[in-house]
Design a protein around this motif. Structure first.
Motif, PDB file in Angstrom:
ATOM      1  N   SER B  77      40.659  43.007  32.928  1.00 44.30           N
ATOM      2  CA  SER B  77      40.831  43.773  34.177  1.00 44.30           C
ATOM      3  C   SER B  77      41.894  44.867  34.051  1.00 44.30           C
ATOM      4  N   ALA B  78      42.786  44.717  33.060  1.00 49.79           N
ATOM      5  CA  ALA B  78      43.874  45.690  32.891  1.00 49.79           C
ATOM      6  C   ALA B  78      43.396  46.954  32.186  1.00 49.79           C
ATOM      7  N   GLY B  79      42.249  46.862  31.513  1.00 45.09           N
ATOM      8  CA  GLY B  79      41.763  48.017  30.751  1.00 45.09           C
ATOM      9  C   GLY B  79      40.658  48.761  31.476  1.00 45.09           C
ATOM     10  N   GLU B  80      39.831  49.446  30.694  1.00 42.29           N
ATOM     11  CA  GLU B  80      38.722  50.191  31.284  1.00 42.29           C
ATOM     12  C   GLU B  80      37.573  49.229  31.587  1.00 42.29           C
ATOM     13  N   THR B  81      37.131  49.224  32.820  1.00 43.64           N
ATOM     14  CA  THR B  81      36.055  48.311  33.219  1.00 43.64           C
ATOM     15  C   THR B  81      34.972  49.089  33.953  1.00 43.64           C
ATOM     16  N   LEU B  82      33.843  48.435  34.175  1.00 44.00           N
ATOM     17  CA  LEU B  82      32.781  49.085  34.945  1.00 44.00           C
ATOM     18  C   LEU B  82      33.080  49.032  36.442  1.00 44.00           C
ATOM     19  N   CYS B  83      33.520  47.880  36.923  1.00 43.71           N
ATOM     20  CA  CYS B  83      33.677  47.688  38.376  1.00 43.71           C
ATOM     21  C   CYS B  83      35.095  47.928  38.876  1.00 43.71           C
ATOM     22  N   GLY B  84      36.006  48.162  37.983  1.00 41.85           N
ATOM     23  CA  GLY B  84      37.367  48.438  38.432  1.00 41.85           C
ATOM     24  C   GLY B  84      38.240  47.199  38.490  1.00 41.85           C
ATOM     25  N   ARG B  85      39.523  47.446  38.747  1.00 41.02           N
ATOM     26  CA  ARG B  85      40.512  46.387  38.673  1.00 41.02           C
ATOM     27  C   ARG B  85      40.332  45.342  39.776  1.00 41.02           C
ATOM     28  N   LEU B  86      40.105  45.793  41.003  1.00 42.20           N
ATOM     29  CA  LEU B  86      40.008  44.866  42.134  1.00 42.20           C
ATOM     30  C   LEU B  86      38.936  43.800  41.904  1.00 42.20           C
ATOM     31  N   ILE B  87      37.730  44.250  41.551  1.00 41.70           N
ATOM     32  CA  ILE B  87      36.621  43.316  41.337  1.00 41.70           C
ATOM     33  C   ILE B  87      36.933  42.370  40.184  1.00 41.70           C
ATOM     34  N   ASN B  88      37.447  42.933  39.097  1.00 45.41           N
ATOM     35  CA  ASN B  88      37.710  42.098  37.925  1.00 45.41           C
ATOM     36  C   ASN B  88      38.847  41.109  38.156  1.00 45.41           C
ATOM     37  N   ARG B  89      39.833  41.524  38.931  1.00 46.84           N
ATOM     38  CA  ARG B  89      40.924  40.592  39.244  1.00 46.84           C
ATOM     39  C   ARG B  89      40.445  39.482  40.184  1.00 46.84           C
ATOM     40  N   ALA B  90      39.612  39.859  41.125  1.00 45.76           N
ATOM     41  CA  ALA B  90      39.055  38.840  42.030  1.00 45.76           C
ATOM     42  C   ALA B  90      38.289  37.801  41.210  1.00 45.76           C
ATOM     43  N   MET B  91      37.501  38.281  40.263  1.00 45.22           N
ATOM     44  CA  MET B  91      36.739  37.340  39.430  1.00 45.22           C
ATOM     45  C   MET B  91      37.673  36.464  38.603  1.00 45.22           C
ATOM     46  N   ALA B  92      38.717  37.083  38.041  1.00 43.84           N
ATOM     47  CA  ALA B  92      39.666  36.318  37.220  1.00 43.84           C
ATOM     48  C   ALA B  92      40.313  35.207  38.046  1.00 43.84           C
ATOM     49  N   ARG B  93      40.675  35.520  39.290  1.00 50.61           N
ATOM     50  CA  ARG B  93      41.313  34.514  40.152  1.00 50.61           C
ATOM     51  C   ARG B  93      40.340  33.388  40.515  1.00 50.61           C
ATOM     52  N   ALA B  94      39.079  33.759  40.744  1.00 49.57           N
ATOM     53  CA  ALA B  94      38.077  32.722  41.042  1.00 49.57           C
ATOM     54  C   ALA B  94      37.932  31.786  39.844  1.00 49.57           C
ATOM     55  N   TYR B  95      37.908  32.375  38.653  1.00 44.07           N
ATOM     56  CA  TYR B  95      37.840  31.552  37.434  1.00 44.07           C
ATOM     57  C   TYR B  95      39.066  30.649  37.314  1.00 44.07           C
ATOM     58  N   SER B  96      40.217  31.187  37.665  1.00 42.52           N
ATOM     59  CA  SER B  96      41.450  30.405  37.526  1.00 42.52           C
ATOM     60  C   SER B  96      41.390  29.143  38.391  1.00 42.52           C
ATOM     61  N   SER B  97      41.054  29.301  39.663  1.00 45.98           N
ATOM     62  CA  SER B  97      40.947  28.127  40.541  1.00 45.98           C
ATOM     63  C   SER B  97      39.924  27.137  39.996  1.00 45.98           C
TER      64      SER B  97
END
Lengths: 219, 289
Positions: B77-97
């Protein structure tokens, strides 16, 4: 709306499953309160509990519960080691319990000296539980309200004496259920109260002539 | 006072109050607790969510099949992504839980343990990206919970009864409504976001590989967090969903009943029943059931 916000967002629990982990820990915790001191527990797993217990840590949760850990205590995953430290032993076996809920366990607590008591309980989903049997007595304990479990001689005046004591302490009874195996022998009395009982009140009830044991459950 | 969304709309309009106010008052009446105590209790739940949504971003948990998923998505999520930081961070947090849940860590069910990643992912990511005060997030959590209560009352949130649509799907719908509130939207917008999200995943089955709450549960938590965000954006754009929320809930309930048992948490259908899914189960000694 009679569903609490905290039933939707909650419970706070150790994963992965509210029925197979949190519910299992909670029912074992309640059973421990009823059973009293013990050295060994035999867990008879029925239905879905028997089939899927390992993947959901149901075994660890049950052991954690009988050791007194709450369903949100992260030490739950190390409950086997904790049991060893405390000198508590346990075993698991597959049980066929007629007509029982899918997630049911029969817990036999073995006390020092060999005395045994078997408690049957089910995990109903969302962390809710039901104790359905205590020894020879059918029961219906959800432990959602503070609960008092009294074993008493089946004789006249017992119920009124218990309710007199509770009333004197300003405790309101929400539900009371009396079951017995045969007239004039021993009866099981389960009371749900609106507020929790102080240990002194429980001791006072335990001293009533004819009361064999009184235990408060507040989890 | 209310049993469904139509009644919530009516009461809120009559009294000129927000849904979180209505839900808070109902909770006070139901439990006899004061406002402050309820808000404090909800904030405690938010804290549990924060810990679980954060923990595996840096420290992969011992969660068998999904270990490291949160960290991988977070680093990406910190680098270049297709959907941007917000979407990728949301996904990362969902994975974390999801990782924390699978490894017997402490989580807050929302509405279930298996779906515990969706709501925190959405709320915490918006809180971070938009610097939203904590008290407002607690209010949004109350709204989400009030919406979820309607589903519990009139349908189901159990995967064994309704499939994944009832767990991660309902979590997404709750989160979508909460996201609209955080963005300053109206109750109408919240209801529409809720309906968008639930209908986007209608019929989604529950097919846990090896019977574990890991695959595809963690992935569903991530994708349903995204579903919640895009549903909120649709509502905020004025795309009102033409079917009332109550009817969408009823449709979800019916679809759940129409799902055969194989597709409702028994691990006998979907990706759980694929050769690879069965192979994983066999390797873990959990066998195909």
């Amino acid at each position: 709306m009679e569903i609490s916000l905290f039933e939707v967002t909650g419970p706070v629990m150790v994963g992965p499953s509210s029925s197979h982990t949190a519910g299992a820990a909670r029912l074992a915790l309640v059973a421990r309160e009823i059973a009293g001191a013990f050295d060994h527990v035999s867990f008879g797993l029925h239905g879905s509990f028997a089939k899927t217990y390992r993947g959901h840590g149901t075994d660890k949760a049950l052991v954690a519960g009988v050791l007194g850990l709450s369903p949100q205590d992260e030490r739950l995953r190390h409950s086997f080691e904790l049991a060893k430290e405390r000198g508590v032993t346990f075993d698991f076996y597959e049980a066929e319990l007629d007509g029982a809920h899918e997630n049911t366990v029969s817990m036999t607590f073995v006390k020092r000296g060999g005395e045994e008591i078997t408690i049957v309980a089910s995990s109903l989903g969302g962390g809710r539980i039901r104790i359905s049997r205590i020894g020879d007595y059918p029961a219906e304990i959800t432990a959602e309200a503070p609960t008092l479990v009294v074993v008493q001689r089946d004789q006249r005046g017992m119920v009124s004496e218990i309710s007199r004591i509770l009333s004197a302490h300003g405790i309101n009874i929400g539900m009371m259920r009396l079951t017995r195996t045969a007239r004039g022998e021993v009866a099981l009395c389960v009371l749900e109260t609106d507020s929790a009982l102080e240990p002194a009140m429980v001791q006072e009830i335990a001293r009533v002539p004819g009361v064999l044991s009184a235990r408060a459950i507040c989890v | 006072m209310y049993q469904n969304f139509a009644e919530i709309e009516r009461v809120c309009a009559e009294r000129g109050i927000s849904p979180d106010r209505l839900f808070l008052e109902n909770e006070m009446r139901l439990t006899g607790r004061g406002e402050e105590e309820i808000l404090r209790k909800m904030e405690e739940r938010l804290s549990v969510m924060e810990t679980a949504a954060q923990r595996a971003l840096e420290h992969p948990q011992s969660a068998g099949l999904i270990r490291g998923t949160a960290r991988r998505q977070f680093l990406y999520s910190a680098g270049e992504t297709l959907c941007g930081r917000l979407i990728n961070r949301a996904m990362a947090r969902a994975y974390s839980s999801s990782e924390v849940n699978a490894s017997m860590g402490r989580i807050c069910a929302a509405p279930t343990a298996g779906a515990c990643g969706v709501l925190p992912a959405v709320l915490l990511t918006l809180m971070e990206e938009r610097s939203i005060p904590r008290a407002e997030v607690v209010r949004a959590l109350i709204t989400a919970s009030g919406f979820g209560a309607v589903v519990m009352k009139n349908a189901t949130v159990a995967g064994a009864e309704g499939g994944c649509q009832a767990e991660c799907g309902v979590a997404a719908a709750m989160a979508a409504a909460a996201a609209v509130q955080l963005a300053g939207g109206t109750l109408e917008g919240m209801l529409s976001a809720f309906s968008h999200a639930l209908s986007n995943c209608m019929g989604l089955i529950c097919d846990p590989v090896a019977g574990l709450v890991q695959v595809p549960c963690a992935q569903r938590n991530a994708s349903q967090a995204v579903n919640a965000l895009l549903s909120a954006d649709e509502a905020l754009a004025g795309q009102m969903f033409p079917i009332p929320a109550d009817q969408v809930v009823e449709a979800m309930r019916r679809v759940g009943r129409q799902l055969p048992p194989e597709l409702r948490e028994t691990a006998e259908g979907g990706v759980a029943a694929t050769p690879a899914g069965k192979e994983i189960a066999a390797q873990m000694g959990l066998g195909a059931r």
